[in-house]
Design an enzyme around this catalytic site. Structure first.
Site, PDB file in Angstrom:
ATOM      1  N   CYS A  65     -23.380  60.114  -8.027  1.00 32.15           N
ATOM      2  CA  CYS A  65     -24.274  60.214  -6.790  1.00 32.15           C
ATOM      3  C   CYS A  65     -24.435  59.254  -6.021  1.00 32.15           C
ATOM      4  CB  CYS A  65     -25.524  60.460  -7.519  1.00 32.15           C
ATOM      5  SG  CYS A  65     -25.641  62.140  -8.605  1.00 32.15           S
TER       6      CYS A  65
ATOM      7  N   ARG B 282     -23.459  72.962  -0.457  1.00 29.39           N
ATOM      8  CA  ARG B 282     -24.313  72.179  -1.750  1.00 29.39           C
ATOM      9  C   ARG B 282     -25.314  71.498  -1.132  1.00 29.39           C
ATOM     10  NH1 ARG B 282     -24.574  70.542  -7.162  1.00 29.39           N
ATOM     11  NH2 ARG B 282     -25.250  68.494  -7.197  1.00 29.39           N
TER      12      ARG B 282
END
Ligand code: XMP
Length: 426
Positions: free
Chosen positions: A251, A352
């Site tokens: 991430c 997303r």
């Protein structure tokens, strides 16, 4: 200094805490790890693989369910393709010793192993498999060894009411049609796959989707108490919460966007919301992102999680979707965030991170060391979790919620807890 009210609390990570040792009435090998990835669904090993396009397709999902855990099929592909992955899991044999694809036909591997005894399909010993350097033999040997350990410990495959392997599937809350198709294909539960579910449009879409399917929908990702309270009040019969924002190994949201809720704190926050609603223990919490091994998983469980979700944990295994890459004499597998440039170039992942962020990368791509069979990771997580909960004094996941304790540790303490003052052997 004046308190301006802008700093609203602390966000604790796995590294900031330790498990407080507690009196244990049972041996670690007796710790019962059965738990729920989604409401009404039970698995033996509380570990779930991430829906990522370098991690979970049918092959990993089959292996995990055969070994008592469960996989969630990624959604960076067409509806038809995702449906085909789900079907393949539902049609796969449940037997954990199912001969691996590369094994000779009709040959089974039985434990205990080291060296591995190979039997034919009638159970007659047919030979002994010895480690012969690298290659399929080594893989088979390791796979058989770890599978045998799990089976001997009493781990059973994760099965639905009809004796088929359990499988989850990822959806966008905006794609109710996909959700309906996945349910028809036999998916046992759905997992919403957006980086920040607590958004007016996403929650509205989820309300609609949850009404249209009969299987549990695990809602995520969220990180705060407010998000859990709000979503639980608006969405009927929520099937679980997937929690943690930007703690994942790939991430970069926390850097690019500055927003984050470390997985451990996210679990604590959502657990406190569920306690307030009288739903703690009923709506399962899936701790997602940054889980590096059983110690982190046990902390997540003590904080209130039912299961942990792992991307990095499984990215390096033979059965993951990542590509094998050789660098010098070492093997690696590709692993990438679903908001990395490469993943977003495939059009299905682009929603997303909400529409405008199509231009914003919130994930990285790279390589992780090849780590052999998935059974090795499952065994490490299973036996490690038993040991960790044993230290905490808990004999089950429920007891860990009720009696397990965490304490904050200082950065100097962390240095002392990690191996130190030694040059580690290569
Ligand atoms: P681990 O640490 O297990 O984390 O590798 C996997 C989880 O990370 C999330 N994920 C992302 N988060 N950018 C993000 O900020 C991304 O590109 C990305 N891709 C996956 C997801 O929750 C996954 O389960």
């Amino acid at each position: 200094m004046k308190d301006t009210g802008k700093i609203v609390g602390e966000a604790l990570t796995f590294e900031d805490t330790i498990i407080v040792p507690g009196f244990s009435p049972v041996e670690p090998s007796q710790v019962d790890l059965h738990s729920s990835p989604a409401r009404g669904i039970t698995i033996n090993v509380p570990v779930v693989s991430s829906p990522m396009d370098t991690v979970t397709g049918w092959r990993l999902a089959v292996r995990l369910a055969q070994l008592g855990a469960v996989g969630v099929i990624h959604r960076n592909m067409s509806v038809e393709e995702e449906v085909a992955h789900v079907r393949r899991v539902k049609e796969a044999p449940q037997e954990p010793f199912h001969p691996y694809e590369t094994a000779r036909e009709g040959v089974r591997i039985s434990g205990p192993v080291k060296p591995t005894v190979i039997t034919d399909t009638t159970g007659r010993p047919a030979g002994i498999l010895l480690p012969l350097g690298s290659g399929p033999h080594t893989f088979l040997l390791e796979d058989a060894e770890y599978t045998a350990r799990l089976v001997q410990a009493g781990v059973r495959p994760s099965l639905d009411g009809m004796g088929r392997l359990l499988v989850g599937a990822a959806v966008s809350p905006f794609h109710a049609e996909r959700a309906v198709a996945l349910e028809r294909a036999g998916a046992d539960f759905l997992v919403t796959d957006v980086a920040h579910l607590h958004n007016a449009n996403a929650v509205r879409a989820l309300q609609d989707m949850a009404r249209r399917v009969g299987i549990p929908v695990v809602a995520g990702n969220i990180g705060t108490r407010e998000a859990a309270l709000d979503i639980a009040s608006k969405v009927e019969a929520i099937g679980g919460f997937r929690v943690g924002i930007s703690s994942g190994s790939i991430c970069s949201t926390g850097v690019v966007a500055g927003a984050s809720m470390p997985t451990l704190q996210a679990v604590l926050n959502v657990r406190s919301a569920l306690e307030e609603l009288g739903l703690a223990g009923e709506i399962p919490i899936m701790a997602d992102g940054g889980v590096r091994g059983p110690g982190d998983a046990a902390k997540a469980v003590i904080a209130g999680a039912s299961t942990v979700m792992g991307g990095r944990l499984f990215a390096g295994v033979e059965e993951s979707l990542g590509r094998k890459v050789r660098v010098g004499s070492r093997l690696y597998k590709t692993y990438r965030g679903m908001a990395s440039r490469g993943a977003m170039e495939e059009r299905y992942a682009s929603d997303r991170y909400s529409k405008p962020s199509k231009q914003l990368e919130e994930g990285v791509e790279g390589l992780v060391p090849y780590s052999g069979p998935a059974s090795k990771v499952v065994a490490h997580m299973y036996f490690g979790l038993q040991a960790a909960l044993g230290y905490s004094g808990a004999g089950s996941i429920r007891e860990a919620w009720e009696n397990g304790l965490l304490a904050r540790i200082t950065p100097t303490g962390r240095g002392e807890v990690n191996p130190h003052d030694i040059i580690l052997s290569p």
